[in-house]
Design a protein around this motif. Structure first.
Motif, PDB file in Angstrom:
ATOM      1  N   LEU A 328     -30.956 -40.674 -24.494  1.00  0.00           N
ATOM      2  CA  LEU A 328     -30.828 -39.338 -23.893  1.00  0.00           C
ATOM      3  C   LEU A 328     -29.461 -39.270 -23.209  1.00  0.00           C
ATOM      4  CD1 LEU A 328     -32.230 -36.614 -22.973  1.00  0.00           C
ATOM      5  CD2 LEU A 328     -32.632 -37.794 -20.808  1.00  0.00           C
ATOM      6  N   VAL A 329     -28.700 -38.242 -23.544  1.00  0.00           N
ATOM      7  CA  VAL A 329     -27.422 -38.034 -22.849  1.00  0.00           C
ATOM      8  C   VAL A 329     -27.641 -36.917 -21.843  1.00  0.00           C
ATOM      9  CG1 VAL A 329     -25.016 -37.345 -23.095  1.00  0.00           C
ATOM     10  CG2 VAL A 329     -26.079 -38.794 -24.831  1.00  0.00           C
ATOM     11  N   LEU A 330     -27.361 -37.217 -20.574  1.00  0.00           N
ATOM     12  CA  LEU A 330     -27.448 -36.174 -19.541  1.00  0.00           C
ATOM     13  C   LEU A 330     -26.015 -35.773 -19.195  1.00  0.00           C
ATOM     14  CD1 LEU A 330     -28.894 -34.381 -17.544  1.00  0.00           C
ATOM     15  CD2 LEU A 330     -29.191 -36.337 -16.027  1.00  0.00           C
ATOM     16  N   ALA A 331     -25.631 -34.583 -19.687  1.00  0.00           N
ATOM     17  CA  ALA A 331     -24.244 -34.137 -19.539  1.00  0.00           C
ATOM     18  C   ALA A 331     -24.121 -33.212 -18.333  1.00  0.00           C
ATOM     19  CB  ALA A 331     -23.811 -33.409 -20.802  1.00  0.00           C
ATOM     20  N   LEU A 332     -23.112 -33.464 -17.516  1.00  0.00           N
ATOM     21  CA  LEU A 332     -22.884 -32.656 -16.319  1.00  0.00           C
ATOM     22  C   LEU A 332     -21.602 -31.862 -16.497  1.00  0.00           C
ATOM     23  CD1 LEU A 332     -24.951 -34.745 -15.293  1.00  0.00           C
ATOM     24  CD2 LEU A 332     -23.608 -34.959 -13.218  1.00  0.00           C
ATOM     25  N   SER A 333     -21.675 -30.550 -16.355  1.00  0.00           N
ATOM     26  CA  SER A 333     -20.448 -29.757 -16.479  1.00  0.00           C
ATOM     27  C   SER A 333     -20.647 -28.390 -15.841  1.00  0.00           C
ATOM     28  CB  SER A 333     -20.080 -29.595 -17.961  1.00  0.00           C
ATOM     29  OG  SER A 333     -19.034 -28.654 -18.097  1.00  0.00           O
ATOM     30  N   GLN A 334     -19.815 -28.063 -14.883  1.00  0.00           N
ATOM     31  CA  GLN A 334     -19.891 -26.759 -14.232  1.00  0.00           C
ATOM     32  C   GLN A 334     -19.724 -25.662 -15.270  1.00  0.00           C
ATOM     33  OE1 GLN A 334     -19.006 -23.144 -12.789  1.00  0.00           O
ATOM     34  NE2 GLN A 334     -17.210 -24.203 -13.550  1.00  0.00           N
ATOM     35  N   SER A 335     -18.622 -25.715 -16.013  1.00  0.00           N
ATOM     36  CA  SER A 335     -18.289 -24.644 -16.956  1.00  0.00           C
ATOM     37  C   SER A 335     -19.146 -24.687 -18.212  1.00  0.00           C
ATOM     38  CB  SER A 335     -16.822 -24.763 -17.367  1.00  0.00           C
ATOM     39  OG  SER A 335     -16.618 -25.996 -18.034  1.00  0.00           O
ATOM     40  N   GLY A 336     -19.575 -25.887 -18.582  1.00  0.00           N
ATOM     41  CA  GLY A 336     -20.292 -26.039 -19.844  1.00  0.00           C
ATOM     42  C   GLY A 336     -19.380 -25.886 -21.047  1.00  0.00           C
TER      43      GLY A 336
END
Ligand code: F6R
Length: 583
Positions: A328-336
């Motif tokens: 599982l990749v948990l990606a963090l990004s404000q803008s996406g």
């Protein structure tokens, strides 16, 4: 990075509407800008180098207009290179975000045209110019778009029509009453309408006074409009009483955290379940989001006893062999929209892995691509440097780690305590204490920031904030690394920030502070209690693991005041862009 804003509809002041739209995109970072309108007697363009500021445009009345803020990639910062670009007949205009990777080859093929800029964008306008001889604008733009390689968004204007196409670079369409908008960023459309359509990759759209048609890029077949309602408030995107977005957004943090405490329980549980069932979880992010991911790694270890892997987005691809269909990749990004994150998750999905995300932007590429997503709910973040989105990510990771550790209630309680302390830190007298400190150290060339454990990523983040907005060389590092090299740089008067929360790191970090003091360092302690080693003490009440949030708020305030006192604009740091959509 570059911004796009286009208008078509019932009002005849398209130039002003577009200029206002571009101003709402200023926060993304840019070095030149331009607006084009169709005034009845052909296209009229105004382009300028520098910031829009209070600029007015003197363009004819029109019901259709298109504008762009450029962040230079191909070709220097000049009026010629600024968008919009026109074809040889000056009846067709194009703006573009992204990079045309095969532009040299295309430019050679288009040699019969007169090129007036060094940009890759200009090949698009001449490609369309050739194709439009026998086709409609929609057909010609779609065909031209298919010839260009790379991740791009293009908007063209001819007559009373805007035709747009996207692959890998965001475009949002706005549905007003008798008027329609296109932008690279939903927040710029917000003052006009909350009804939006997020264009997908390989889609095109035609906008005119009659409405919007979304089309498949290859076949031209019409696709049913999927409108969504933005839940951001227009005033969230304005400065209000504040001098800068950065300080406004710092002050918004209690509300954001409160919202997370109140509303995220179910989603946090579902994500915790997903992590539980995966075999190998990878936390990825870039810049500030990477620091949040690293905080997550520490929290997962100390609170949930759960092994997760952390990496920055740009390096994640080099570890792809760790990924399996069970990962599982948990990606963090404000803008996406950060390209290294989008690439990371594409890669992971190709390997069969699942993707979950924490992002702030509904409809963003990351949001759409993720198998499971939680919105940060932080509202538009307009300061280039991330503040409220950082603490929002930590708050969610915090609840997630407590949920995984079977201590959900405790997690909520600690976060509520943390929220109280953030509110206290933002009281006038406490903010003033940080401002006074900034005044004292504002002329220093270097600043060292140390923390251990959970405070290590916090020190990295504080240093990043200081660097990007005040341009002081700031380095954050793990306290234990001091003796392995960095201490060589400490001399008389060097400011050293020490994060010393009441946890297992306290004794060791105080020893490090003593060692720096012995070399002449000016020690700034951020701690629950004063200590003789501190030359300057900023009090942060003990909130257990909530220190990752509270200490970060102090770091943000320090960076903000350092920037302001050094005469830097914290909202528009040089060379930086809000959303990094090119490699
Ligand atoms: C720093 C900052 C950047 C971003 C990074 C990732 O203040 O804002 O480091 O955090 O570019 O951006 P997102 O979160 O949009 O992926």
């Amino acid at each position: 990075m570059c911004g796009i804003f286009g208008y078509v509809g019932k009002r005849n002041n398209a130039a002003e509407i577009v200029l206002e739209g571009l101003k709402n995109l200023e926060y993304r970072g840019y070095d030149s800008w331009g607006v084009v309108v169709e005034g009845g007697e052909g296209l009229t363009v105004e382009k300028k180098v520098g910031k829009i500021g209070e600029a007015k445009v003197s363009l004819p009345s029109s019901n259709v207009g298109l504008g762009h803020t450029r962040w230079a990639t191909h070709g220097g910062v000049s009026v010629e290179n600024a968008h919009p670009h026109l074809d040889c007949t000056k009846t067709l205009a194009v703006v573009h975000n992204g990079i045309v990777e095969n532009f040299s080859k295309l430019r050679k093929e288009l040699k019969k045209h007169e090129f007036v800029s060094e940009t890759d964008t200009e090949v698009i306008v001449h490609l369309v110019e050739d194709l439009i001889q026998t086709k409609t604008l929609s057909e010609a733009l779609r065909e031209a778009f298919r010839k260009i390689v790379g991740l791009n968004a293009v908007v063209s204007l001819k007559g009373n029509q805007l035709v747009v196409a996207r692959n890998g670079s965001p475009l949002v369409l706005g549905l007003g009453e008798g008027e329609f908008f296109v932008s690279s960023d939903a927040s710029a459309i917000l003052p006009h309408t909350k009804e939006v359509v997020f264009l997908e990759d390989n889609q095109a759209a035609v906008l005119d006074a009659g409405g919007i048609k979304v089309l498949d890029l290859s076949s031209g077949q019409e696709i049913r409009l999927k409108a969504q309602k933005l839940d951001w408030k227009s005033e969230q995107a304005n400065l209000g009483q504040y001098p800068h977005f950065m300080i406004k957004e710092i002050y918004e943090q209690p509300k954001v955290i409160e919202n997370i405490v109140k509303t995220s329980e179910k989603q946090v549980e579902e994500l915790a379940d997903l992590i539980q069932r995966s075999y190998g979880t990878f936390l990825v992010g870039c810049g500030t989001a990477a620091h949040a991911a690293l905080v997550g790694q520490y929290l997962f270890s100390r609170v949930a006893r759960r092994h997760v892997n952390f990496n920055v987005g740009s390096e994640f691809g080099y570890l792809e062999h760790f990924l399996t269909p069970k990962s599982l990749v948990l990606a963090l990004s404000q803008s996406g929209e950060t390209i290294d994150i989008i690439d990371s998750i594409k890669n992971a999905q190709n390997k069969g892995a699942r993707v979950a995300s924490l992002t702030n932007v509904l409809g963003s590429t990351l949001y759409r691509m993720s198998d499971y997503k939680i919105l940060l709910g932080a509202g538009p973040e307009k300061s280039v440097c991330a503040t409220k989105s950082f603490t929002a990510k930590i708050a969610l990771l915090f609840l997630l780690s407590f949920a995984l550790g079977g201590r959900k209630r405790e997690g909520k309680e600690v976060l509520e305590q943390t929220l109280k302390e953030v509110k206290r830190l933002l009281r006038e007298e406490n903010v003033k204490a940080v401002e006074k400190l900034a005044d004292k150290i504002k002329d220093k060339e270097h600043l060292y920031i140390v923390g251990r454990g959970l405070s290590y990523p916090v020190s990295l983040e504080a240093a990043l904030k200081v660097k990007e907005v005040s341009y002081i060389h700031a380095e954050g590092f793990a306290g234990g690394e001091l003796k392995h090299g960095v201490i060589a740089l400490i001399e008389k008067g060097t400011p050293c920030v020490v994060f010393a929360p009441r946890d297992e790191t306290y004794g060791a970090i105080i020893s490090g502070a003593m060692e720096m003091k012995a070399r002449g360092g000016y020690i700034i302690g951020i701690s629950f209690e004063d200590h003789e080693v501190f030359d300057n003490w900023l009090k942060v009440e003990d909130t257990g693991d909530g220190s990752a949030v509270t200490n970060s708020v102090v770091g943000q305030l320090l960076a903000y005041f350092l920037a302001v006192k050094r005469g830097c604009d914290p909202d528009k740091p040089r060379n930086l862009a809000k959303s990094v959509t090119v490699k």
